[in-house]
Write a protein that holds these residues in place. Structure first.
Motif, PDB file in Angstrom:
ATOM      1  N   GLY A 103      -4.444 -16.974 -13.392  1.00  0.00           N
ATOM      2  CA  GLY A 103      -4.462 -15.606 -13.914  1.00  0.00           C
ATOM      3  C   GLY A 103      -4.640 -14.531 -12.863  1.00  0.00           C
ATOM      4  O   GLY A 103      -4.848 -13.370 -13.197  1.00  0.00           O
ATOM      5  N   ILE A 104      -4.575 -14.898 -11.587  1.00  0.00           N
ATOM      6  CA  ILE A 104      -4.712 -13.905 -10.521  1.00  0.00           C
ATOM      7  C   ILE A 104      -3.547 -14.042  -9.531  1.00  0.00           C
ATOM      8  O   ILE A 104      -3.710 -14.554  -8.429  1.00  0.00           O
ATOM      9  CB  ILE A 104      -6.075 -14.014  -9.798  1.00  0.00           C
ATOM     10  CG1 ILE A 104      -6.374 -15.475  -9.417  1.00  0.00           C
ATOM     11  CG2 ILE A 104      -7.188 -13.407 -10.605  1.00  0.00           C
ATOM     12  CD1 ILE A 104      -7.585 -15.638  -8.526  1.00  0.00           C
ATOM     13  N   PRO A 105      -2.362 -13.576  -9.919  1.00  0.00           N
ATOM     14  CA  PRO A 105      -1.185 -13.737  -9.064  1.00  0.00           C
ATOM     15  C   PRO A 105      -1.289 -12.942  -7.761  1.00  0.00           C
ATOM     16  O   PRO A 105      -1.958 -11.906  -7.702  1.00  0.00           O
ATOM     17  CB  PRO A 105      -0.046 -13.207  -9.934  1.00  0.00           C
ATOM     18  CG  PRO A 105      -0.699 -12.246 -10.859  1.00  0.00           C
ATOM     19  CD  PRO A 105      -2.070 -12.811 -11.125  1.00  0.00           C
ATOM     20  N   SER A 106      -0.616 -13.442  -6.749  1.00  0.00           N
ATOM     21  CA  SER A 106      -0.515 -12.746  -5.469  1.00  0.00           C
ATOM     22  C   SER A 106       0.454 -11.578  -5.629  1.00  0.00           C
ATOM     23  O   SER A 106       1.481 -11.714  -6.289  1.00  0.00           O
ATOM     24  CB  SER A 106       0.009 -13.702  -4.403  1.00  0.00           C
ATOM     25  OG  SER A 106      -0.798 -14.848  -4.334  1.00  0.00           O
ATOM     26  N   LYS A 107       0.130 -10.447  -4.991  1.00  0.00           N
ATOM     27  CA  LYS A 107       0.922  -9.231  -5.180  1.00  0.00           C
ATOM     28  C   LYS A 107       1.209  -8.534  -3.867  1.00  0.00           C
ATOM     29  O   LYS A 107       0.429  -8.615  -2.921  1.00  0.00           O
ATOM     30  CB  LYS A 107       0.145  -8.242  -6.057  1.00  0.00           C
ATOM     31  CG  LYS A 107      -0.222  -8.726  -7.419  1.00  0.00           C
ATOM     32  CD  LYS A 107      -1.095  -7.687  -8.114  1.00  0.00           C
ATOM     33  CE  LYS A 107      -1.559  -8.142  -9.466  1.00  0.00           C
ATOM     34  NZ  LYS A 107      -2.473  -7.162 -10.066  1.00  0.00           N
ATOM     35  N   GLY A 108       2.293  -7.789  -3.864  1.00  0.00           N
ATOM     36  CA  GLY A 108       2.591  -6.870  -2.778  1.00  0.00           C
ATOM     37  C   GLY A 108       3.226  -7.491  -1.563  1.00  0.00           C
ATOM     38  O   GLY A 108       3.630  -8.651  -1.567  1.00  0.00           O
ATOM     39  N   GLN A 111       1.257 -10.448  -0.316  1.00  0.00           N
ATOM     40  CA  GLN A 111       0.874 -11.383  -1.381  1.00  0.00           C
ATOM     41  C   GLN A 111      -0.633 -11.644  -1.425  1.00  0.00           C
ATOM     42  O   GLN A 111      -1.119 -12.752  -1.200  1.00  0.00           O
ATOM     43  CB  GLN A 111       1.654 -12.686  -1.245  1.00  0.00           C
ATOM     44  CG  GLN A 111       3.140 -12.510  -1.505  1.00  0.00           C
ATOM     45  CD  GLN A 111       3.411 -12.124  -2.949  1.00  0.00           C
ATOM     46  OE1 GLN A 111       3.343 -12.963  -3.832  1.00  0.00           O
ATOM     47  NE2 GLN A 111       3.704 -10.860  -3.215  1.00  0.00           N
ATOM     48  N   VAL A 112      -1.383 -10.593  -1.726  1.00  0.00           N
ATOM     49  CA  VAL A 112      -2.840 -10.647  -1.798  1.00  0.00           C
ATOM     50  C   VAL A 112      -3.258 -10.731  -3.267  1.00  0.00           C
ATOM     51  O   VAL A 112      -2.726 -10.008  -4.104  1.00  0.00           O
ATOM     52  CB  VAL A 112      -3.455  -9.386  -1.149  1.00  0.00           C
ATOM     53  CG1 VAL A 112      -4.964  -9.416  -1.188  1.00  0.00           C
ATOM     54  CG2 VAL A 112      -2.948  -9.225   0.278  1.00  0.00           C
ATOM     55  N   ILE A 113      -4.223 -11.615  -3.577  1.00  0.00           N
ATOM     56  CA  ILE A 113      -4.751 -11.659  -4.939  1.00  0.00           C
ATOM     57  C   ILE A 113      -5.789 -10.541  -5.083  1.00  0.00           C
ATOM     58  O   ILE A 113      -6.387 -10.100  -4.097  1.00  0.00           O
ATOM     59  CB  ILE A 113      -5.343 -13.044  -5.295  1.00  0.00           C
ATOM     60  CG1 ILE A 113      -6.501 -13.418  -4.377  1.00  0.00           C
ATOM     61  CG2 ILE A 113      -4.259 -14.115  -5.294  1.00  0.00           C
ATOM     62  CD1 ILE A 113      -7.244 -14.695  -4.788  1.00  0.00           C
ATOM     63  N   ASP A 114      -5.980 -10.078  -6.317  1.00  0.00           N
ATOM     64  CA  ASP A 114      -6.863  -8.928  -6.554  1.00  0.00           C
ATOM     65  C   ASP A 114      -8.285  -9.107  -6.020  1.00  0.00           C
ATOM     66  O   ASP A 114      -8.821  -8.171  -5.417  1.00  0.00           O
ATOM     67  CB  ASP A 114      -6.892  -8.567  -8.043  1.00  0.00           C
ATOM     68  CG  ASP A 114      -5.611  -7.873  -8.488  1.00  0.00           C
ATOM     69  OD1 ASP A 114      -4.884  -7.313  -7.634  1.00  0.00           O
ATOM     70  OD2 ASP A 114      -5.325  -7.882  -9.700  1.00  0.00           O
ATOM     71  N   PRO A 115      -8.953 -10.257  -6.212  1.00  0.00           N
ATOM     72  CA  PRO A 115     -10.314 -10.375  -5.668  1.00  0.00           C
ATOM     73  C   PRO A 115     -10.366 -10.231  -4.141  1.00  0.00           C
ATOM     74  O   PRO A 115     -11.280  -9.608  -3.606  1.00  0.00           O
ATOM     75  CB  PRO A 115     -10.762 -11.774  -6.099  1.00  0.00           C
ATOM     76  CG  PRO A 115      -9.918 -12.096  -7.278  1.00  0.00           C
ATOM     77  CD  PRO A 115      -8.595 -11.425  -7.025  1.00  0.00           C
ATOM     78  N   THR A 116      -9.368 -10.761  -3.459  1.00  0.00           N
ATOM     79  CA  THR A 116      -9.318 -10.627  -1.999  1.00  0.00           C
ATOM     80  C   THR A 116      -9.023  -9.182  -1.618  1.00  0.00           C
ATOM     81  O   THR A 116      -9.639  -8.634  -0.699  1.00  0.00           O
ATOM     82  CB  THR A 116      -8.259 -11.571  -1.394  1.00  0.00           C
ATOM     83  OG1 THR A 116      -8.592 -12.917  -1.766  1.00  0.00           O
ATOM     84  CG2 THR A 116      -8.191 -11.448   0.114  1.00  0.00           C
ATOM     85  N   PHE A 117      -8.106  -8.565  -2.338  1.00  0.00           N
ATOM     86  CA  PHE A 117      -7.782  -7.160  -2.070  1.00  0.00           C
ATOM     87  C   PHE A 117      -9.034  -6.291  -2.211  1.00  0.00           C
ATOM     88  O   PHE A 117      -9.327  -5.471  -1.345  1.00  0.00           O
ATOM     89  CB  PHE A 117      -6.683  -6.664  -3.021  1.00  0.00           C
ATOM     90  CG  PHE A 117      -6.337  -5.213  -2.819  1.00  0.00           C
ATOM     91  CD1 PHE A 117      -5.489  -4.826  -1.792  1.00  0.00           C
ATOM     92  CD2 PHE A 117      -6.875  -4.237  -3.641  1.00  0.00           C
ATOM     93  CE1 PHE A 117      -5.180  -3.487  -1.586  1.00  0.00           C
ATOM     94  CE2 PHE A 117      -6.571  -2.900  -3.454  1.00  0.00           C
ATOM     95  CZ  PHE A 117      -5.721  -2.524  -2.420  1.00  0.00           C
ATOM     96  N   ARG A 118      -9.775  -6.479  -3.292  1.00  0.00           N
ATOM     97  CA  ARG A 118     -10.991  -5.678  -3.507  1.00  0.00           C
ATOM     98  C   ARG A 118     -12.037  -5.957  -2.430  1.00  0.00           C
ATOM     99  O   ARG A 118     -12.698  -5.040  -1.940  1.00  0.00           O
ATOM    100  CB  ARG A 118     -11.555  -5.936  -4.891  1.00  0.00           C
ATOM    101  CG  ARG A 118     -10.761  -5.269  -6.004  1.00  0.00           C
ATOM    102  CD  ARG A 118     -11.479  -5.315  -7.346  1.00  0.00           C
ATOM    103  NE  ARG A 118     -11.747  -6.675  -7.798  1.00  0.00           N
ATOM    104  CZ  ARG A 118     -10.926  -7.403  -8.543  1.00  0.00           C
ATOM    105  NH1 ARG A 118      -9.771  -6.890  -8.934  1.00  0.00           N
ATOM    106  NH2 ARG A 118     -11.243  -8.623  -8.918  1.00  0.00           N
ATOM    107  N   ALA A 119     -12.200  -7.213  -2.056  1.00  0.00           N
ATOM    108  CA  ALA A 119     -13.220  -7.582  -1.065  1.00  0.00           C
ATOM    109  C   ALA A 119     -12.891  -7.047   0.330  1.00  0.00           C
ATOM    110  O   ALA A 119     -13.805  -6.715   1.092  1.00  0.00           O
ATOM    111  CB  ALA A 119     -13.373  -9.104  -1.019  1.00  0.00           C
ATOM    112  N   TYR A 120     -11.616  -6.947   0.665  1.00  0.00           N
ATOM    113  CA  TYR A 120     -11.212  -6.539   2.009  1.00  0.00           C
ATOM    114  C   TYR A 120     -10.518  -5.180   2.044  1.00  0.00           C
ATOM    115  O   TYR A 120      -9.949  -4.799   3.077  1.00  0.00           O
ATOM    116  CB  TYR A 120     -10.319  -7.625   2.643  1.00  0.00           C
ATOM    117  CG  TYR A 120     -11.132  -8.849   2.964  1.00  0.00           C
ATOM    118  CD1 TYR A 120     -11.831  -8.957   4.158  1.00  0.00           C
ATOM    119  CD2 TYR A 120     -11.241  -9.894   2.039  1.00  0.00           C
ATOM    120  CE1 TYR A 120     -12.612 -10.062   4.435  1.00  0.00           C
ATOM    121  CE2 TYR A 120     -12.021 -11.002   2.314  1.00  0.00           C
ATOM    122  CZ  TYR A 120     -12.698 -11.080   3.514  1.00  0.00           C
ATOM    123  OH  TYR A 120     -13.476 -12.177   3.786  1.00  0.00           O
TER     124      TYR A 120
END
Length: 157
Positions: A103-108, A111-120
């Motif tokens: 439920g957390i696809p890689s994006k952009g 290809q970053v998943i949302d939790p990684t994007f938010r953390a970094y």
């Protein structure tokens, strides 16, 4: 004052104190909201930093933001990973791997998943993970923490 009237007076004073305190507390968020809305932070985009709104501009803008935050990486390292991950499509989304199944696809672009994007996420960039500059910069921040630099990434990360 008779002793019988004193408790009533104290109750009245306490009620006024609570009411006055409540009014002051209610007023604070209104004052804070007015002040906060006037100080909307500027978000770095390729065009706001003077670059073209294309892959070249997104990478150059990201490198500028990365330089301001001490995040290592080079144009070639970013470009190589962008082409492998998304072919340069900022709206790319992976709907088939294990992240997507969870439920957390890689994006952009990277290809970053949302939790990684938010953390970094890097201050001064958009909180939209599809935003090219924000996506590249967050991914490079993650790669720096995990691998030393995006330049050291040669496969899925």
């Amino acid at each position: 004052m008779p002793a019988a009237a004193q408790p009533r007076r104290n109750r009245f004073v306490r009620t006024l104190a609570v009411a006055a305190t409540g009014a002051a507390v209610l007023a604070l968020p209104v004052l804070g909201a007015t002040t906060a809305s006037a100080a909307t932070p500027t978000v770095s985009t390729a065009t706001s930093l003077g670059y073209a709104n294309n892959l070249d501009g997104w990478i150059r803008a990201s490198l500028q933001v990365m330089g301001q935050h001490g995040i290592p990486g080079t144009y070639n390292g970013i470009y190589r990973n962008v082409i492998r991950e998304s072919s340069g499509n900022p709206n790319a989304i992976n709907l088939w791997d294990s992240n997507a199944a969870a439920g957390i696809p890689s994006k952009g672009l990277l290809q970053v998943i949302d939790p990684t994007f938010r953390a970094y996420h890097v201050n001064g960039t958009s909180w939209n993970s599809y935003d090219p500059v924000a996506n590249i910069t967050a991914a490079c921040n993650y790669a720096a923490a995990r691998y030393g630099s995006i330049d050291n990434v040669f496969g899925a990360y």
